[in-house]
Design a protein around this motif. Structure first.
Motif, PDB file in Angstrom:
ATOM      1  N   ASP A  97       0.873  -1.166   0.000  1.00  0.00           N
ATOM      2  CA  ASP A  97       0.000   0.000   0.000  1.00  0.00           C
ATOM      3  C   ASP A  97       0.914   1.220   0.000  1.00  0.00           C
ATOM      4  N   ASP A  98       0.843   2.006  -1.040  1.00  0.00           N
ATOM      5  CA  ASP A  98       1.734   3.163  -1.177  1.00  0.00           C
ATOM      6  C   ASP A  98       1.626   4.159  -0.036  1.00  0.00           C
ATOM      7  N   GLU A  99       0.422   4.382   0.480  1.00  0.00           N
ATOM      8  CA  GLU A  99       0.241   5.422   1.486  1.00  0.00           C
ATOM      9  C   GLU A  99       1.037   5.163   2.755  1.00  0.00           C
ATOM     10  N   ALA A 100       1.155   3.920   3.142  1.00  0.00           N
ATOM     11  CA  ALA A 100       1.852   3.608   4.395  1.00  0.00           C
ATOM     12  C   ALA A 100       3.110   2.794   4.158  1.00  0.00           C
ATOM     13  N   ASP A 101       3.429   2.498   2.900  1.00  0.00           N
ATOM     14  CA  ASP A 101       4.564   1.657   2.559  1.00  0.00           C
ATOM     15  C   ASP A 101       4.538   0.373   3.384  1.00  0.00           C
ATOM     16  N   MET A 102       3.372  -0.259   3.377  1.00  0.00           N
ATOM     17  CA  MET A 102       3.225  -1.513   4.106  1.00  0.00           C
ATOM     18  C   MET A 102       2.359  -2.482   3.299  1.00  0.00           C
ATOM     19  N   GLU A 103       2.378  -3.725   3.702  1.00  0.00           N
ATOM     20  CA  GLU A 103       1.625  -4.761   3.004  1.00  0.00           C
ATOM     21  C   GLU A 103       0.123  -4.492   3.077  1.00  0.00           C
ATOM     22  N   LYS A 104      -0.570  -4.813   1.984  1.00  0.00           N
ATOM     23  CA  LYS A 104      -2.030  -4.694   2.011  1.00  0.00           C
ATOM     24  C   LYS A 104      -2.619  -5.731   2.958  1.00  0.00           C
ATOM     25  N   ALA A 105      -1.998  -6.881   3.057  1.00  0.00           N
ATOM     26  CA  ALA A 105      -2.324  -7.948   4.008  1.00  0.00           C
ATOM     27  C   ALA A 105      -3.559  -8.755   3.645  1.00  0.00           C
ATOM     28  N   PHE A 106      -4.563  -8.159   3.049  1.00  0.00           N
ATOM     29  CA  PHE A 106      -5.770  -8.895   2.680  1.00  0.00           C
ATOM     30  C   PHE A 106      -5.596  -9.604   1.354  1.00  0.00           C
ATOM     31  N   CYS A 107      -4.552  -9.270   0.630  1.00  0.00           N
ATOM     32  CA  CYS A 107      -4.344  -9.892  -0.688  1.00  0.00           C
ATOM     33  C   CYS A 107      -2.884  -9.838  -1.067  1.00  0.00           C
ATOM     34  N   CYS A 108      -2.679 -10.333  -2.234  1.00  0.00           N
ATOM     35  CA  CYS A 108      -1.451 -10.088  -2.982  1.00  0.00           C
ATOM     36  C   CYS A 108      -0.206 -10.661  -2.322  1.00  0.00           C
ATOM     37  N   LEU A 109      -0.319 -11.850  -1.750  1.00  0.00           N
ATOM     38  CA  LEU A 109       0.857 -12.570  -1.261  1.00  0.00           C
ATOM     39  C   LEU A 109       1.298 -13.483  -2.397  1.00  0.00           C
ATOM     40  N   TYR A 110       2.449 -13.176  -2.959  1.00  0.00           N
ATOM     41  CA  TYR A 110       2.951 -13.920  -4.112  1.00  0.00           C
ATOM     42  C   TYR A 110       3.994 -14.921  -3.651  1.00  0.00           C
ATOM     43  N   SER A 111       3.808 -16.165  -4.088  1.00  0.00           N
ATOM     44  CA  SER A 111       4.764 -17.205  -3.755  1.00  0.00           C
ATOM     45  C   SER A 111       4.601 -18.342  -4.758  1.00  0.00           C
ATOM     46  N   SER A 112       5.359 -19.395  -4.561  1.00  0.00           N
ATOM     47  CA  SER A 112       5.288 -20.536  -5.479  1.00  0.00           C
ATOM     48  C   SER A 112       4.176 -21.500  -5.047  1.00  0.00           C
ATOM     49  N   VAL A 113       3.760 -22.328  -5.964  1.00  0.00           N
ATOM     50  CA  VAL A 113       2.751 -23.347  -5.666  1.00  0.00           C
ATOM     51  C   VAL A 113       3.271 -24.290  -4.587  1.00  0.00           C
ATOM     52  N   ARG A 114       4.536 -24.641  -4.643  1.00  0.00           N
ATOM     53  CA  ARG A 114       5.116 -25.525  -3.622  1.00  0.00           C
ATOM     54  C   ARG A 114       5.052 -24.888  -2.240  1.00  0.00           C
ATOM     55  N   ASP A 115       5.330 -23.594  -2.176  1.00  0.00           N
ATOM     56  CA  ASP A 115       5.271 -22.921  -0.878  1.00  0.00           C
ATOM     57  C   ASP A 115       3.840 -22.837  -0.369  1.00  0.00           C
ATOM     58  N   TYR A 116       2.883 -22.611  -1.260  1.00  0.00           N
ATOM     59  CA  TYR A 116       1.481 -22.624  -0.834  1.00  0.00           C
ATOM     60  C   TYR A 116       1.085 -24.021  -0.353  1.00  0.00           C
ATOM     61  N   ALA A 117       1.609 -25.065  -0.996  1.00  0.00           N
ATOM     62  CA  ALA A 117       1.328 -26.433  -0.538  1.00  0.00           C
ATOM     63  C   ALA A 117       1.905 -26.654   0.861  1.00  0.00           C
ATOM     64  N   LYS A 118       3.097 -26.140   1.111  1.00  0.00           N
ATOM     65  CA  LYS A 118       3.690 -26.247   2.453  1.00  0.00           C
ATOM     66  C   LYS A 118       2.832 -25.522   3.483  1.00  0.00           C
ATOM     67  N   LEU A 119       2.306 -24.384   3.096  1.00  0.00           N
ATOM     68  CA  LEU A 119       1.437 -23.630   3.999  1.00  0.00           C
ATOM     69  C   LEU A 119       0.162 -24.421   4.296  1.00  0.00           C
ATOM     70  N   GLY A 120      -0.414 -25.046   3.259  1.00  0.00           N
ATOM     71  CA  GLY A 120      -1.594 -25.885   3.463  1.00  0.00           C
ATOM     72  C   GLY A 120      -1.301 -27.053   4.394  1.00  0.00           C
ATOM     73  N   GLU A 121      -0.184 -27.713   4.187  1.00  0.00           N
ATOM     74  CA  GLU A 121       0.216 -28.827   5.053  1.00  0.00           C
ATOM     75  C   GLU A 121       0.420 -28.355   6.488  1.00  0.00           C
ATOM     76  N   PHE A 122       0.988 -27.179   6.648  1.00  0.00           N
ATOM     77  CA  PHE A 122       1.198 -26.582   7.964  1.00  0.00           C
ATOM     78  C   PHE A 122      -0.132 -26.449   8.714  1.00  0.00           C
ATOM     79  N   PHE A 123      -1.177 -26.017   8.027  1.00  0.00           N
ATOM     80  CA  PHE A 123      -2.480 -25.892   8.676  1.00  0.00           C
ATOM     81  C   PHE A 123      -3.132 -27.250   8.903  1.00  0.00           C
TER      82      PHE A 123
END
Length: 174
Positions: A97-123
């Protein structure tokens, strides 16, 4: 203080309303400008915790709270607490977010499919990784079992009525 939990489960009591039907609405314009505006102008009109009302700004407020309580950005905080212990292949990359130079947090987390799979397994492992409890089990339970909405926990969408029950992080309009 329960307010961060109420914000996380989308029951902040805020007067805001998000509609996603037209790409010309101010919400979409704010995404294109990389700015959601100031979270400080949110008005609370009812007691938090009473009613589910999904608002992206709630998640941004959580990112602000993380920064203020830990002195770290959401990226640096989750890098240390989740990304490194899970041995993710790619660094996490958030839309800012340009206004605060911080993550939007509700969206836009970019990563690989493998990393998303690791996150799913973590949960699926209820917040455990290599024998270590990284996230509180009770919080994971709240994330994956709704209280106010039939399909939304604490930051997590789910469907226990589908033939194969699931929980997921679903992007805008699916």
């Amino acid at each position: 203080m329960r307010l961060p939990l109420e914000i996380s489960r989308m029951s902040s009591g805020s007067e805001r309303n998000e509609r996603y039907r037209s790409p010309l609405k101010s919400y979409y314009k704010s995404l294109l400008r990389n700015s959601l505006g100031r979270a400080s102008v949110i008005k609370i009109i009812e007691k938090p915790g009473k009613r589910f009302n999904y608002l992206n700004i709630n998640t941004k407020i959580l990112a602000i709270l993380i920064r203020r309580t830990n002195g770290k950005t959401l990226t640096k905080y989750t890098q240390k607490k989740i990304w490194e212990p899970l041995k993710m292949e790619q660094p996490e990359l958030w839309g800012l977010d340009d206004e605060a130079d911080m993550e939007k947090a509700f969206c836009c987390l970019y990563s690989s499919v493998r990393d998303y799979a690791k996150l799913g397994e973590f949960f699926l492992q209820i917040g455990r990784c290599t024998g270590q409890q990284l996230l509180n089990k009770d919080f994971i339970e709240k994330m994956t079992h709704p209280e106010l909405s039939p399909k939304y926990g604490y930051g997590t969408w789910m469907d226990y009525e589908y033939k194969l029950a699931f929980f997921a992080y679903v992007g805008l309009l699916g």
